[in-house]
Design a protein around this motif. Structure first.
Motif, mmCIF file in Angstrom:
data_model
loop_
_atom_site.group_PDB
_atom_site.id
_atom_site.type_symbol
_atom_site.label_atom_id
_atom_site.label_comp_id
_atom_site.label_asym_id
_atom_site.label_seq_id
_atom_site.Cartn_x
_atom_site.Cartn_y
_atom_site.Cartn_z
ATOM 1 N N SER A 172 90.375 -6.857 21.461
ATOM 2 C CA SER A 172 89.710 -6.029 20.452
ATOM 3 C C SER A 172 89.758 -4.545 20.802
ATOM 4 O O SER A 172 89.847 -3.693 19.910
ATOM 5 C CB SER A 172 88.259 -6.480 20.272
ATOM 6 O OG SER A 172 87.533 -6.374 21.479
ATOM 7 N N ARG A 173 89.711 -4.222 22.103
ATOM 8 C CA ARG A 173 89.788 -2.812 22.489
ATOM 9 C C ARG A 173 91.128 -2.210 22.093
ATOM 10 O O ARG A 173 91.209 -1.048 21.674
ATOM 11 C CB ARG A 173 89.569 -2.659 23.996
ATOM 12 C CG ARG A 173 88.102 -2.632 24.401
ATOM 13 C CD ARG A 173 87.930 -2.307 25.864
ATOM 14 N NE ARG A 173 88.555 -1.049 26.256
ATOM 15 C CZ ARG A 173 88.531 -0.577 27.495
ATOM 16 N NH1 ARG A 173 87.912 -1.259 28.456
ATOM 17 N NH2 ARG A 173 89.117 0.572 27.782
ATOM 18 N N VAL A 174 92.163 -3.005 22.218
ATOM 19 C CA VAL A 174 93.490 -2.529 21.808
ATOM 20 C C VAL A 174 93.523 -2.344 20.298
ATOM 21 O O VAL A 174 94.021 -1.343 19.790
ATOM 22 C CB VAL A 174 94.584 -3.526 22.249
ATOM 23 C CG1 VAL A 174 95.947 -3.070 21.739
ATOM 24 C CG2 VAL A 174 94.608 -3.658 23.757
ATOM 25 N N ILE A 175 92.967 -3.330 19.574
ATOM 26 C CA ILE A 175 92.950 -3.251 18.109
ATOM 27 C C ILE A 175 92.191 -2.015 17.656
ATOM 28 O O ILE A 175 92.646 -1.271 16.771
ATOM 29 C CB ILE A 175 92.324 -4.530 17.511
ATOM 30 C CG1 ILE A 175 93.203 -5.748 17.822
ATOM 31 C CG2 ILE A 175 92.127 -4.371 16.004
ATOM 32 C CD1 ILE A 175 92.585 -7.069 17.408
ATOM 33 N N ARG A 176 91.009 -1.781 18.289
ATOM 34 C CA ARG A 176 90.204 -0.619 17.898
ATOM 35 C C ARG A 176 90.937 0.688 18.197
ATOM 36 O O ARG A 176 90.938 1.619 17.390
ATOM 37 C CB ARG A 176 88.858 -0.645 18.632
ATOM 38 C CG ARG A 176 87.910 -1.734 18.141
ATOM 39 C CD ARG A 176 86.482 -1.463 18.618
ATOM 40 N NE ARG A 176 86.386 -1.442 20.068
ATOM 41 C CZ ARG A 176 86.134 -2.514 20.806
ATOM 42 N NH1 ARG A 176 85.959 -3.694 20.219
ATOM 43 N NH2 ARG A 176 86.029 -2.416 22.116
ATOM 44 N N ALA A 177 91.558 0.739 19.371
ATOM 45 C CA ALA A 177 92.267 1.967 19.752
ATOM 46 C C ALA A 177 93.450 2.223 18.822
ATOM 47 O O ALA A 177 93.692 3.360 18.392
ATOM 48 C CB ALA A 177 92.738 1.862 21.200
ATOM 49 N N GLU A 178 94.192 1.158 18.515
ATOM 50 C CA GLU A 178 95.354 1.319 17.644
ATOM 51 C C GLU A 178 94.918 1.665 16.225
ATOM 52 O O GLU A 178 95.564 2.456 15.536
ATOM 53 C CB GLU A 178 96.190 0.037 17.656
ATOM 54 C CG GLU A 178 96.883 -0.218 18.995
ATOM 55 C CD GLU A 178 97.672 -1.512 19.011
ATOM 56 O OE1 GLU A 178 97.437 -2.356 18.114
ATOM 57 O OE2 GLU A 178 98.510 -1.684 19.917
ATOM 58 N N ARG A 179 93.795 1.059 15.792
ATOM 59 C CA ARG A 179 93.289 1.361 14.453
ATOM 60 C C ARG A 179 92.801 2.810 14.370
ATOM 61 O O ARG A 179 93.024 3.498 13.368
ATOM 62 C CB ARG A 179 92.156 0.393 14.104
ATOM 63 C CG ARG A 179 91.683 0.513 12.668
ATOM 64 C CD ARG A 179 90.674 -0.574 12.339
ATOM 65 N NE ARG A 179 90.131 -0.388 11.005
ATOM 66 C CZ ARG A 179 90.716 -0.769 9.890
ATOM 67 N NH1 ARG A 179 91.894 -1.368 9.943
ATOM 68 N NH2 ARG A 179 90.158 -0.565 8.709
#
Length: 650
Positions: free
Chosen positions: A458-465
């Motif tokens: 989720s941290r990757v998803i949030r950062a990419e988003r």
């Protein structure tokens, strides 16, 4: 003769060396021992072992009861082993590990109802021994024999065939048979069992012969692999002589050669090669030192945990054979090649590739070393995982399993646990949906001592988003088009993700037609084309549209209808004062309550219902305000055209 070159792989292969060393050890033990058949195809070696007291016998019946017996490197049939055991013989098995493996392949093939097919010289001791591990062996010398055998009975093409090769065969013979079988047989499987050392020796001999004026091939005339070397050299070298000892050298041919190459069969001992070199060169020490280095490398001892580098010489469905340049045969089981469950062997390694691996198990008796590339890679990858934790580097992996607490991701062969709260999935979504999916994770915790790694998707998803959203806000402008994904629906519209940012398409902007709910047009997960109507960077709000602006409904209406025309319309809304009806998508007209019927009604619902389709007359068009007046009554009052009067009215 000005130059003399010695092939790197000349002389004993690891299988032959192991057999000779085993025999020499037996001779020095003081216990009575015999050799069952010539241990290798080299009479000089056999004579030398005889001088050490090792007598050669031709059958199990000649072996004294309770005596030690050495099984030759070519191997023996199952029946021979059983006969020796019946006599109480102490068996010292010097069968080449590669040959031993073929025995297992053909035996297991028959157990599974398959027909073993052996490609090789039918009367060669190795082939005879392999056939002795089958009940119904088929032995073929090459593609011509295969063609005749298949033609002998058309049903043979439909049999489940398992093909193996004599270890000393050539790649051409094997590949021709494989090509033929793949073309004509419906259920074949292939095990390329040509010895890696043999292939390497043949390739080196071919390359060396191509640049030499004369080639000397040293080996016993009964040796199959020596004969193959001679044939291969003759393909590219004008002058080739095969000899067993130095005294057979043709000096007249050598004297005319500028460059001379030397190679030797796998059954040729080092002392014979050195003897020939002594005779052929004045630079004896240089040649001896080179050969000594090569010999030292070939007998190098391996231990568990050693890191080694080898060349891939064969690939089978279960393992990868690696030439380590030692007396051992190296094998990497497919399970030890990689920890990626989705990877295919053919995508990872190919014959001729150089690979690094770690020694897992050494079997000196069989001359086999089990290797693991995966474990060596894992050790290297721990360092990369730790570095990724420090640098917050995003890594890719494959989800291998799920459990109550989260999912496990294989990253570079290392298990990374991702808690449920960090998977990025909505609560109601099963975590099993991630299994076998490729994901991007950031490492949040590493404990190498406990082999524990924790990560977050989720941290990757949030950062990419967040990065995508920043890009959207930096480049957004009215009228700009995006391809988005419908994220959710409400009664008043649909929210669409346009790449890190959600925009809202109001229900009125979803379609030119009047709709009651957005679900009539889109559903969650749909990919849609939208455009920006307006946006507010401070409030972070975006208004989007989906209607095709190039198709103006009013223009469609005015080019299709005019006052006085009749139209079939759909009732879309009832009001106390009348009913609205859709004339064309995006244009509604009003049927006033006074125009719904040719008699007085209390309310529109007494005659009409939403969804009804009725014929109306267009009575007025307000071009300035884009309003249309409709009438059902006007059509009723007009009545049928040219109606005849009733008889009783005349």
């Amino acid at each position: 003769m000005r130059e003399l070159h010695l092939a790197k792989s000349a002389g004993f292969c690891y299988g032959v060396r192991r057999a000779v060393e085993l025999a020499e050890s037996a001779a020095s033990s003081g216990t009575p021992c015999v050799l069952l058949g010539h241990i290798i195809h080299n009479q000089n070696v056999v004579d030398r072992l005889a001088s050490l007291g090792l007598r050669t016998v031709e059958s199990p019946s000649e072996v004294p009861e309770g005596c030690q017996v050495v099984i030759r490197s070519h191997g023996e049939s199952r029946a021979v082993y059983e006969a020796l055991q019946a006599r109480g013989a102490n068996i010292l098995d010097a069968t080449c590990p590669n040959v031993k493996r073929i025995h297992q392949i053909v035996s297991q093939a028959e157990e599974h109802g398959r027909q073993p097919v052996i490609v090789g010289t039918p009367d060669h001791p190795e082939v005879v021994a392999i056939a002795g591990w089958c009940r119904r062996p088929v032995v073929l010398s090459g593609v011509e024999d295969l063609t005749k055998w298949l033609s002998g009975d058309p049903k043979r093409r439909e049999l489940p065939l398992t093909f193996v090769s004599q270890t000393t065969s050539t790649q051409k013979i094997w590949e021709d048979c494989v090509k033929k079988a793949k073309k004509e047989c419906t259920n074949p499987e292939f095990f390329d069992t040509i010895c890696g050392a043999t292939s390497k020796r043949q390739e080196e001999a071919h390359q060396l012969a191509a640049v030499c004026d004369n080639m000397v091939v040293i080996g016993d005339r009964k040796s199959s692999n020596t004969k193959r070397l001679t044939e291969i050299c003759r393909e590219v070298c004008p002058s080739v002589q095969q000899i067993e000892r130095a005294e057979e050298l043709d000096w007249s041919r050598l004297a005319q050669a500028e460059v001379v190459g030397i190679t030797a069969g796998a059954s040729t001992p080092a002392w014979i090669i050195k003897e020939v070199c002594d005779k052929m060169s004045d630079e004896i020490m240089e040649i001896e030192e080179s050969f000594a280095d090569m010999l030292e490398q070939s007998i190098k001892t391996l231990n568990n945990g050693d890191k080694v580098t080898g060349t891939v010489v064969a690939i089978t469905p279960t393992e990868i054979q690696v030439d380590l340049g030692t007396k051992h045969s190296g094998y990497i089981p497919v399970s030890e090649l990689t920890d990626d469950p989705t990877a295919k062997v053919e995508d990872l390694v190919k014959v001729g590739d150089e690979v690094e691996a770690i020694v897992v198990r050494v079997n000196d008796q069989e001359g086999v070393v089990t290797l693991s590339k995966r474990r060596l890679d894992v050790d290297k990858h721990w360092e990369e995982i730790e570095a990724a934790r420090e640098n917050e580097t995003v890594l890719e992996g494959v989800v291998t399993e799920d459990n109550k607490g989260g999912v496990v991701v294989s990253v570079k062969g290392i298990r990374v646990f991702v808690p449920a709260s960090q998977t990025g999935l909505p609560r109601e979504t099963p975590m099993s949906t991630l299994v076998k999916e490729k994901v991007r994770v950031i490492i949040t915790e590493v404990n190498r001592a406990r082999r524990r790694v924790v990560g977050s998707i989720s941290r990757v998803i949030r950062a990419e988003r967040a990065a995508a959203a920043e890009k959207v806000w930096a480049e957004i402008e009215e009228g700009k088009h995006y391809t988005g994904t419908v994220k959710s629906l409400t009664s008043y519209g649909a929210f669409v993700d346009i790449g890190g940012v959600d925009g809202m398409v109001h229900i009125s902007e979803l379609s030119w037609s009047r709709i009651k709910h957005p679900s009539e047009v889109v559903k969650v997960g749909d990919t849609v084309d939208v455009y920006v109507i307006s946006f507010d960077t401070e409030k972070k709000k975006i208004s989007l549209g989906m209607k095709d602006r190039s198709q103006d409904p009013w223009t469609v209406f005015t080019t299709t209808y005019q006052v006085g025309d009749t139209a079939n319309v759909r009732v879309v809304k009832l009001m106390p004062f009348g009913a609205f009806a859709e004339v064309v998508p995006g244009v509604d007209g009003l049927i006033h309550i006074s125009q719904i019927a040719d008699h007085r009604i209390e309310k529109p619902g007494d005659v009409l219902a939403e969804g009804d389709k009725v014929d109306v007359k267009i009575t007025d068009v307000d071009m300035e305000n884009k309003k249309v007046s409709l009438s059902i009554r006007a059509l009723l009052e007009e009545g049928p055209a040219d109606e005849e009067p009733a008889e009783d009215e005349e």
